[in-house]
Scaffold this active site. Structure first.
Site, PDB file in Angstrom:
ATOM      1  N   CYS A 133      -3.072 -23.564 -12.591  1.00 53.25           N
ATOM      2  CA  CYS A 133      -4.511 -23.293 -12.678  1.00 53.25           C
ATOM      3  C   CYS A 133      -5.090 -22.920 -11.322  1.00 53.25           C
ATOM      4  CB  CYS A 133      -5.218 -24.521 -13.246  1.00 53.25           C
ATOM      5  SG  CYS A 133      -6.992 -24.327 -13.273  1.00 53.25           S
ATOM      6  N   CYS A 136      -8.577 -24.349 -10.601  1.00 48.54           N
ATOM      7  CA  CYS A 136      -8.617 -25.782 -10.273  1.00 48.54           C
ATOM      8  C   CYS A 136      -8.110 -26.028  -8.851  1.00 48.54           C
ATOM      9  CB  CYS A 136      -7.727 -26.588 -11.218  1.00 48.54           C
ATOM     10  SG  CYS A 136      -7.807 -26.083 -12.917  1.00 48.54           S
ATOM     11  N   ASP A 137      -7.055 -25.337  -8.458  1.00 50.68           N
ATOM     12  CA  ASP A 137      -6.330 -25.729  -7.247  1.00 50.68           C
ATOM     13  C   ASP A 137      -6.392 -24.717  -6.101  1.00 50.68           C
ATOM     14  OD1 ASP A 137      -5.568 -27.993  -8.630  1.00 50.68           O
ATOM     15  OD2 ASP A 137      -3.807 -27.012  -9.478  1.00 50.68           O
TER      16      ASP A 137
END
Ligand code: NAP
Length: 308
Positions: A133, A136-137
């Site tokens: 992701c 997200c990261d």
């Protein structure tokens, strides 16, 4: 025990659109949205192809709007995971741990999940440099060197997004041809921070506490090499979330729920009163807007079923 008209399992664009329609149709739906609610758009950046947003919309913002719209018409939402279902019979049974919910119809919209490469050290280093992701990261990779694995739209989208943070992004793909759309491929190709490594597979991720390198093999020459980097984003497609339903509704060889080809009830599954919409039954289009459209279909099909 209240027997509801409709229980919707899953809360991506398909499930929430089904909820909007079912709620407006007076069915008082319960959406069991899952612990990680909102589906794949929660981990997507800008969505430019959802009609009605000429300047684009961030995936999570779109999901918040859909959720609020469903709630506005009286949808009940439960942010928990379904643990067991019994879908045959006139009354469908849905459990969240020990709690049983019953309904005359169930709409399955559990979506699909990211695939992994299956490498020896991939799971061990998940969250420590390995990710599925970018949204997200990506933030954790400022000025770092990373690789995105895959040759589809997800890989191009993630690689392009990650250049906001990383100083260098390799796209590693196992062949010369791409599955991605031309426009997204060109966007990645024209990005000076992105370098393509083709005809190449990842054999393992290397690192003790975090990712330090990946082991590569050129599939044409069999030449092996190591590429030093800080992170690896896997973007190689998805698997439908149908584990709960296997053995109850018919699925195809890929595990996707089989829905009807009859135009009068396109979302019908092999069980009466059980309908499916979104990526859990669509291995082909897999777009937010097609998922939303199929959610509408499922709610209308459920309504017609309830009306006898
Ligand atoms: P995809 O189109 O199925 O592409 C998966 C890619 O991963 C392919 O290039 C495939 O290689 C590669 N791959 C699969 N298994 C692999 C393995 N074990 N090792 C190495 N490579 C592997 O999946 P996707 O990119 O997630 O896209 C799915 C759908 O969502 C598509 O319909 C896409 O258009 C859509 N999507 C749209 C957008 C957008 O419009 N903004 C963004 C993301 C996704 P091969 O080609 O060799 O099989």
């Amino acid at each position: 025990m209240t027997v509801r008209n409709v229980i919707i399992i899953g809360s991506g664009p398909a499930g929430l659109t089904a909820a909007i329609y079912a709620a407006r149709g007076g069915q008082d739906p319960l959406v069991i949205e899952g612990f990680q609610a909102g589906g794949q758009l929660m981990t997507t950046t800008e969505v430019e192809n959802f009609p009605g947003f000429k300047d684009g919309v961030m995936g999570p913002d779109l999901m918040m709007e859909l959720r609020a719209q469903a709630e506005r018409f009286g949808t009940e939402l439960l942010t928990l995971d379904v643990t067991k279902v019994e879908l045959d019979g006139d009354i469908k049974k849905v459990w969240v741990d020990e709690t049983l919910y019953e309904a005359k119809t169930v709409i399955i919209s559990t979506g699909a999940s990211a695939n992994l490469l299956g490498l020896k050290n991939e799971s061990r280093l998940m969250g420590r440099g390995v990710s599925t992701c970018a949204t997200c990261d990506g933030f954790f990779f400022r000025d770092k060197t990373i690789a995105v694995i895959g040759g589809g739209d997800s890989a191009m989208e993630e690689a392009t997004f990650l250049t906001r943070f990383a100083q260098k992004v390799y796209v590693i793909h196992r062949r010369q041809g791409f599955r991605s759309s031309q426009i997204m491929l060109e966007k990645a190709k024209n990005n000076p921070k992105i370098e393509f490594v083709l005809d190449t597979v990842v054999e393992d991720v290397i690192g003790a506490e975090g990712v330090e390198a990946i082991a590569l093999k050129n599939v044409q020459t069999n030449e092996q090499s190591q590429l030093p980097l800080d992170g690896m984003f896997v973007a190689i497609g998805h698997t439908p979330n149908t584990k709960l339903f296997i053995g109850q509704v018919d699925v195809d060889s890929g595990g996707y729920i089989i829905t009807s080809s009859d135009k009068t009830h396109l979302s019908a599954t092999s069980l009466p009163g059980v309908f499916a919409c979104g990526d859990v039954q669509d291995s082909h289009y897999r777009q937010a807007i097609t998922a939303a459209g199929s959610g509408c279909t499922a709610a209308l099909d459920a309504q017609h079923y309830l009306e006898g």
